[in-house]
Write an enzyme that holds these catalytic residues in place. Structure first.
Site, mmCIF file in Angstrom:
data_model
loop_
_atom_site.group_PDB
_atom_site.id
_atom_site.type_symbol
_atom_site.label_atom_id
_atom_site.label_comp_id
_atom_site.label_asym_id
_atom_site.label_seq_id
_atom_site.Cartn_x
_atom_site.Cartn_y
_atom_site.Cartn_z
ATOM 1 N N CYS A 116 -16.973 56.294 15.452
ATOM 2 C CA CYS A 116 -16.742 57.621 14.900
ATOM 3 C C CYS A 116 -17.127 57.729 13.418
ATOM 4 C CB CYS A 116 -15.284 58.023 15.145
ATOM 5 S SG CYS A 116 -14.992 59.816 15.066
ATOM 6 N N LYS B 62 -13.161 49.154 13.612
ATOM 7 C CA LYS B 62 -13.588 50.302 12.830
ATOM 8 C C LYS B 62 -13.485 49.931 11.352
ATOM 9 C CE LYS B 62 -12.948 55.321 12.559
ATOM 10 N NZ LYS B 62 -12.187 56.467 13.113
ATOM 11 N N GLU C 299 -13.510 56.873 21.628
ATOM 12 C CA GLU C 299 -12.566 56.290 20.673
ATOM 13 C C GLU C 299 -11.129 56.654 21.049
ATOM 14 O OE1 GLU C 299 -11.776 56.306 15.830
ATOM 15 O OE2 GLU C 299 -12.642 58.078 16.791
#
Length: 297
Positions: A154, A120, A44
């Site tokens: 994440c 995300k 990321e």
């Protein structure tokens, strides 16, 4: 079918210009390609390395938005690498502007030069308050000749519903590009990723940034790449196919067996992907007061 995954622990170090970034990426992807993987994953926001030669001290929010200017060069480089080496490249994630909004997006590139995107969905406090990013709103399942894969960036792996959704849609492998600054943050992601592998009988590959940058919020990084499996007899004893050395620059490689995964989902010691009691999940939680609690209220 055996599928080979290579997860790159990418070392963040200060660079002077785009060429410094490109040279490091080329080196790491060439190293990964020597293992002849089907999938390669970068961490990321590893492109935040570009901030080391930009003026990020006075206004980090503006600096992150200027990273969008490098998006075409980033995409061209990754398309070239995926084509050259013939692998699917989950190219970490990169901040990019669309319709005036900043998204933290993972870009995946195919050996044929196609580009796919996964934003995300859940943002950390830092991303909301310091970078002022916007949240993604849709999950994607990418069907490849090496199985169906999804990307959860994440923090997204810490929300079990997302993994369950893509696994019920048919995901075989979850890719989790991550970036964490301390041990606690890393293990939050790692423990959740392993839980998702067990809950959904799916392979989960994650990797992290390591190293440091003289940039606000990106000073230190704690990371370790890991490729995880369900926890049952056909797989490795601890449900870990491979893992790296913490905080070292390296490539972590493992082969995963999609046929074993399919068999485990049907005939495993437990089959949590299919054992979900769906009807129960439709019922509201029944809140019951005990006698002592009623007295206190």
């Amino acid at each position: 079918m055996k599928v080979r995954i290579a997860a790159v622990q990418y070392l963040l170090r200060s660079i002077k210009d785009w060429d410094g970034f490109e040279n490091q990426v080329r080196f790491m992807l060439k190293a990964a390609a020597e293992y002849k993987p089907n999938f390669v994953m970068l961490p990321e926001i590893f492109t935040s390395q570009l901030l080391s030669f930009m003026d990020a001290d006075t206004d980090i929010k503006a600096a992150v938005r200027r990273m969008h200017d490098f998006t075409p060069r980033y995409q061209d480089l990754m398309i070239e690498m995926a084509r050259k080496y013939g692998f699917y490249l989950i190219a970490g994630s990169h901040p990019n502007l669309r319709d005036g909004l900043l998204y933290n997006t993972s870009f995946m590139f195919s050996p044929q030069g196609e580009m796919f995107m996964q934003d995300k969905i859940h943002r950390t406090r830092w991303e909301r308050e310091k970078w002022d990013t916007s949240a993604g709103s849709k999950l994607h399942l990418f069907q490849t000749e090496y199985g169906a894969v999804s990307i959860l960036i994440c923090y997204d792996i810490e929300f079990p519903e997302l993994s369950r959704m893509v696994c019920e849609a048919g995901a075989d492998i979850l890719f989790v590009p991550s970036s964490t600054d301390d041990r606690q943050g890393y293990w939050r992601v790692r423990y959740c990723a392993h839980a998702r592998a067990i809950e959904n009988q799916v392979y989960v590959a994650m990797t992290s940034t390591v190293g440091n940058l003289a940039v606000e919020g990106l000073g230190m990084h704690y990371g370790q790449a890991c490729i995880m499996t369900p926890s049952d007899f056909p797989f490795s004893r601890d449900g870990i196919a491979a893992e790296g050395v913490t905080n070292m620059e390296q490539v972590v490689v493992a082969d995963v067996d999609l046929d074993a995964l399919m068999q485990n989902r049907l005939n495993g010691t437990t089959i949590p992907l299919y054992d979900k009691m769906r009807e129960v999940y439709l019922n509201p939680v029944d809140i019951v007061k005990t006698r002592s609690s009623a007295t206190k209220s």
